[in-house]
Scaffold this motif. Structure first.
Motif, short mmCIF file in Angstrom:
data_model
loop_
_atom_site.label_atom_id
_atom_site.label_comp_id
_atom_site.label_asym_id
_atom_site.label_seq_id
_atom_site.Cartn_x
_atom_site.Cartn_y
_atom_site.Cartn_z
N SER A 30 24.46 22.48 20.90
CA SER A 30 23.89 23.56 21.09
C SER A 30 23.23 24.64 20.04
O SER A 30 22.27 25.14 19.70
CB SER A 30 24.29 24.70 22.06
OG SER A 30 25.72 25.13 21.59
N ALA A 31 23.87 24.46 18.87
CA ALA A 31 23.97 25.20 17.57
C ALA A 31 24.30 24.28 16.52
O ALA A 31 25.60 23.83 16.54
CB ALA A 31 24.67 26.44 17.41
N SER A 32 23.41 23.80 15.67
CA SER A 32 23.66 22.93 14.36
C SER A 32 24.45 23.63 13.17
O SER A 32 24.89 22.79 12.46
CB SER A 32 22.52 22.29 14.01
OG SER A 32 21.70 22.95 13.80
N SER A 33 24.05 24.83 13.12
CA SER A 33 24.77 25.47 11.92
C SER A 33 25.24 27.03 12.36
O SER A 33 24.47 27.66 13.02
CB SER A 33 23.69 25.99 10.83
OG SER A 33 24.18 26.40 9.96
N VAL A 34 26.57 26.98 12.26
CA VAL A 34 27.35 28.33 12.80
C VAL A 34 28.03 28.73 11.63
O VAL A 34 28.76 27.98 10.83
CB VAL A 34 28.05 27.93 13.97
CG1 VAL A 34 29.09 29.13 14.39
CG2 VAL A 34 27.12 27.41 15.05
N THR A 35 28.35 30.09 11.52
CA THR A 35 29.45 30.84 10.53
C THR A 35 30.45 31.23 11.14
O THR A 35 30.51 31.68 12.24
CB THR A 35 28.44 31.87 9.94
OG1 THR A 35 27.13 31.53 9.36
CG2 THR A 35 29.43 32.88 8.83
N THR A 36 31.46 30.99 10.25
CA THR A 36 32.88 31.29 10.96
C THR A 36 32.95 32.80 11.01
O THR A 36 32.52 33.54 10.19
CB THR A 36 34.08 30.73 10.27
OG1 THR A 36 33.77 31.12 8.55
CG2 THR A 36 33.95 29.28 9.96
N ASP A 37 33.77 32.95 12.06
CA ASP A 37 33.80 34.54 12.60
C ASP A 37 35.15 35.13 11.69
O ASP A 37 35.72 34.31 10.85
CB ASP A 37 33.89 34.84 13.89
CG ASP A 37 35.33 34.10 14.61
OD1 ASP A 37 35.91 33.45 13.97
OD2 ASP A 37 35.13 33.76 15.80
N SER A 38 35.56 36.15 12.15
CA SER A 38 36.54 36.83 11.49
C SER A 38 37.99 36.10 11.69
O SER A 38 38.74 36.46 10.77
CB SER A 38 36.69 38.45 11.97
OG SER A 38 36.94 38.29 13.46
N SER A 39 37.95 35.26 12.65
CA SER A 39 39.23 34.33 13.08
C SER A 39 39.06 33.05 12.22
O SER A 39 39.99 32.26 12.35
CB SER A 39 39.60 34.42 14.20
OG SER A 39 39.80 35.48 15.01
N GLY A 40 38.01 32.88 11.48
CA GLY A 40 37.54 31.63 10.88
C GLY A 40 37.17 30.48 11.63
O GLY A 40 36.91 29.40 11.44
N ASN A 41 36.71 30.87 12.88
CA ASN A 41 36.33 30.13 13.92
C ASN A 41 34.96 29.82 14.05
O ASN A 41 34.01 30.84 13.75
CB ASN A 41 36.81 30.28 15.26
CG ASN A 41 38.12 30.24 15.31
OD1 ASN A 41 38.87 29.39 14.80
ND2 ASN A 41 38.94 31.01 16.19
N ALA A 42 34.44 28.63 14.36
CA ALA A 42 32.78 28.14 14.42
C ALA A 42 32.76 27.54 15.76
O ALA A 42 33.84 26.45 15.86
CB ALA A 42 32.31 27.74 13.18
N SER A 43 31.88 27.65 16.85
CA SER A 43 31.96 26.79 17.81
C SER A 43 30.32 26.64 18.08
O SER A 43 29.41 27.18 17.87
CB SER A 43 32.30 27.70 19.13
OG SER A 43 33.92 28.06 18.86
N THR A 44 30.33 25.39 18.91
CA THR A 44 28.98 24.72 19.45
C THR A 44 29.42 24.27 20.68
O THR A 44 30.44 23.82 21.00
CB THR A 44 28.39 24.00 18.42
OG1 THR A 44 26.84 23.67 18.97
CG2 THR A 44 29.12 22.61 18.60
N THR A 45 28.49 24.09 21.65
CA THR A 45 28.51 23.62 22.95
C THR A 45 27.96 22.31 22.81
O THR A 45 26.83 22.04 22.29
CB THR A 45 27.71 24.32 24.23
OG1 THR A 45 28.40 25.61 24.32
CG2 THR A 45 27.69 23.54 25.36
N ILE A 46 28.74 21.14 23.23
CA ILE A 46 28.35 19.81 23.06
C ILE A 46 27.62 19.25 24.62
O ILE A 46 28.07 19.73 25.46
CB ILE A 46 29.44 18.84 22.49
CG1 ILE A 46 30.35 18.75 23.54
CG2 ILE A 46 29.76 19.18 21.31
CD1 ILE A 46 31.51 17.78 23.13
N THR A 47 26.79 18.30 24.47
CA THR A 47 26.11 17.86 25.51
C THR A 47 26.15 16.41 25.32
O THR A 47 25.80 15.90 24.30
CB THR A 47 24.69 18.11 25.71
OG1 THR A 47 24.56 19.39 25.71
CG2 THR A 47 24.34 17.39 27.06
N LEU A 48 26.78 15.74 26.56
CA LEU A 48 27.14 14.11 26.34
C LEU A 48 26.02 13.58 26.63
O LEU A 48 24.98 13.99 27.32
CB LEU A 48 28.34 13.48 27.34
CG LEU A 48 29.62 14.26 27.19
CD1 LEU A 48 30.41 13.83 28.40
CD2 LEU A 48 30.04 14.04 25.96
#
Length: 211
Positions: A30-48
């Motif tokens: 869903s998102a190819s470029s994401v910046t890590t948040d305050s907890s150092g996490n970055a997420s995207t939704t995958i589609t099979l």
């Protein structure tokens, strides 16, 4: 698909640009470029992807090792019975067709489904199928049966069905050649100078009448 950026002391690092990608299997993110948040996490939704099998996704950031995620995509619900082989055959009436009827159980994208119960019937003509019910098996999700034509000459139809999903195989029955004559009149005695009817019947090798 969530990753966490950490420093050498395993502390979370915010503000790191993470690139997500689908590298095999035909899926997407869903998102190819994401910046890590305050907890150092970055997420995207995958589609099979639409094809059953392994889907591979990666998360990468400059100067850091790439993280790989493998997800297995399974076939969906039964959506279609696909004729693999055996359609449009021609044979002698009352005889077994030369080639088996082979059908594949599949989801809406054509992915094979093993373990599907399929029932076969002669929906047009007096033919038969053996076995009449069988389960698809193996990675190809196929099942194979033998069909025998009815005695009627002309078009006949054999149907494969699983619940409300069907597939029809057409076949053409031609007249079998006569192989023997049998007497059908039964009088063995009579009055002199009278007439009697002498009747015989032509039959094929399977004892079906031959017109």
């Amino acid at each position: 698909f969530t990753v966490q950026a950490k420093d050498v002391r395993q502390n979370a690092v915010p503000g790191v640009t993470v690139t997500f990608a689908s590298t095999s299997g035909g899926g997407g993110v869903s998102a190819s470029s994401v910046t890590t948040d305050s907890s150092g996490n970055a997420s995207t939704t995958i589609t099979l992807g639409n094809t059953a099998g392994t889907n591979t996704y990666t998360a990468s950031a400059s100067g850091l090792s790439t993280v790989t995620l493998n997800v297995t995509g399974n076939a969906g619900a039964l959506s279609q019975l696909i004729k693999v082989s055996g359609d449009s055959q021609t044979g002698n009436n009352g005889a077994a067709l030369t080639n088996a009827l082979v059908v594949k159980a599949a989801d809406q994208y054509g992915n094979a489904i093993s373990g599907t119960s399929v029932t076969f019937t002669a929906s047009s003509g007096s033919g038969s199928v053996s076995p009449s019910t069988a389960q698809t098996s193996g990675a190809n999700g196929q099942v194979s049966v033998t069909a025998t034509l009815g005695v009627e000459v002309g078009g006949q139809v054999f149907r494969a069905a699983s619940n409300t999903i069907t597939a029809d195989f057409s076949a053409t029955a031609t007249q079998s050649p006569a192989s023997a004559l049998s007497r059908t009149s039964t009088n063995n005695t009579g009055t002199v100078a009278t007439t009697q009817t002498f009747t015989v019947q032509a039959k094929d090798v399977r004892l079906n009448p031959v017109p």
